[in-house]
Design a protein around this motif. Structure first.
Motif, PDB file in Angstrom:
ATOM      1  N   ASN A  37      -5.282  -2.908  -2.971  1.00  0.00           N
ATOM      2  CA  ASN A  37      -4.340  -3.077  -1.858  1.00  0.00           C
ATOM      3  C   ASN A  37      -4.663  -4.303  -1.006  1.00  0.00           C
ATOM      4  OD1 ASN A  37      -2.948  -0.821  -2.693  1.00  0.00           O
ATOM      5  ND2 ASN A  37      -3.873   0.539  -1.173  1.00  0.00           N
ATOM      6  N   SER A  95       4.195   3.149  -4.989  1.00  0.00           N
ATOM      7  CA  SER A  95       3.572   3.375  -6.276  1.00  0.00           C
ATOM      8  C   SER A  95       3.868   2.167  -7.156  1.00  0.00           C
ATOM      9  CB  SER A  95       4.088   4.653  -6.938  1.00  0.00           C
ATOM     10  OG  SER A  95       5.466   4.554  -7.209  1.00  0.00           O
ATOM     11  N   SER A 140       0.799  -1.224   0.000  1.00  0.00           N
ATOM     12  CA  SER A 140       0.000   0.000   0.000  1.00  0.00           C
ATOM     13  C   SER A 140       0.830   1.271   0.000  1.00  0.00           C
ATOM     14  CB  SER A 140      -0.953   0.002   1.194  1.00  0.00           C
ATOM     15  OG  SER A 140      -0.214  -0.038   2.405  1.00  0.00           O
ATOM     16  N   SER A 159       0.504   5.532  -4.393  1.00  0.00           N
ATOM     17  CA  SER A 159      -0.046   4.842  -3.230  1.00  0.00           C
ATOM     18  C   SER A 159      -1.430   5.366  -2.878  1.00  0.00           C
ATOM     19  CB  SER A 159       0.890   4.988  -2.037  1.00  0.00           C
ATOM     20  OG  SER A 159       1.014   6.355  -1.682  1.00  0.00           O
ATOM     21  N   ASP A 168       7.253   7.062  -4.708  1.00  0.00           N
ATOM     22  CA  ASP A 168       5.856   7.449  -4.943  1.00  0.00           C
ATOM     23  C   ASP A 168       5.739   8.753  -5.727  1.00  0.00           C
ATOM     24  OD1 ASP A 168       2.883   7.577  -2.782  1.00  0.00           O
ATOM     25  OD2 ASP A 168       3.229   6.683  -4.756  1.00  0.00           O
TER      26      ASP A 168
END
Length: 121
Positions: free
Chosen positions: A73, A33, A30, A53, A101
């Protein structure tokens, strides 16, 4: 041990659809990215799509409006839905995970082994 395992490539006719999956293990999925690169025979690797994310999506101009990236996720899995496929989409598709991310990704932390090959013909 971290693993990204892609699946879903195959042979499809122009205008058809395929969905690629990237199942991750060994990471806190989670917070990463996720995204996809592709590499066609004789060509350089091309960034295709990414999802942060938080679920923000980005796409290469060549696939905008045709490809959709998503993530689940709960299943530690990212997806790439590819519609209206063109012969130029033929490539091996690689999944990546990146902890920074950001878009475009600066440096992937982990890579999948690549799909079996997506061929549009």
């Amino acid at each position: 041990q971290v693993q990204l395992v892609e699946s879903g490539g195959g042979l499809v006719q122009p205008g058809g659809s395929l969905r690629l999956s990237c199942a991750a293990s060994g990471i806190i999925f989670s917070i990463y990215s996720m995204g996809w690169y592709r590499q066609a025979p004789g060509k350089e690797r091309e960034l295709v799509a990414g999802i942060s994310s938080r679920g923000y999506r980005n796409y290469a101009d060549s696939v905008k409006g045709r490809f959709t990236i998503s993530r689940d996720n709960a299943k530690n899995t990212a997806y790439l839905q590819m519609n209206s496929l063109k012969p130029e989409d033929t490539a091996v598709y690689y999944c990546y995970a990146e902890s920074l991310d950001i878009w475009p990704p600066r440096r992937a932390d982990y890579w999948g082994q690549g799909t079996q090959g997506t061929q549009v013909t």
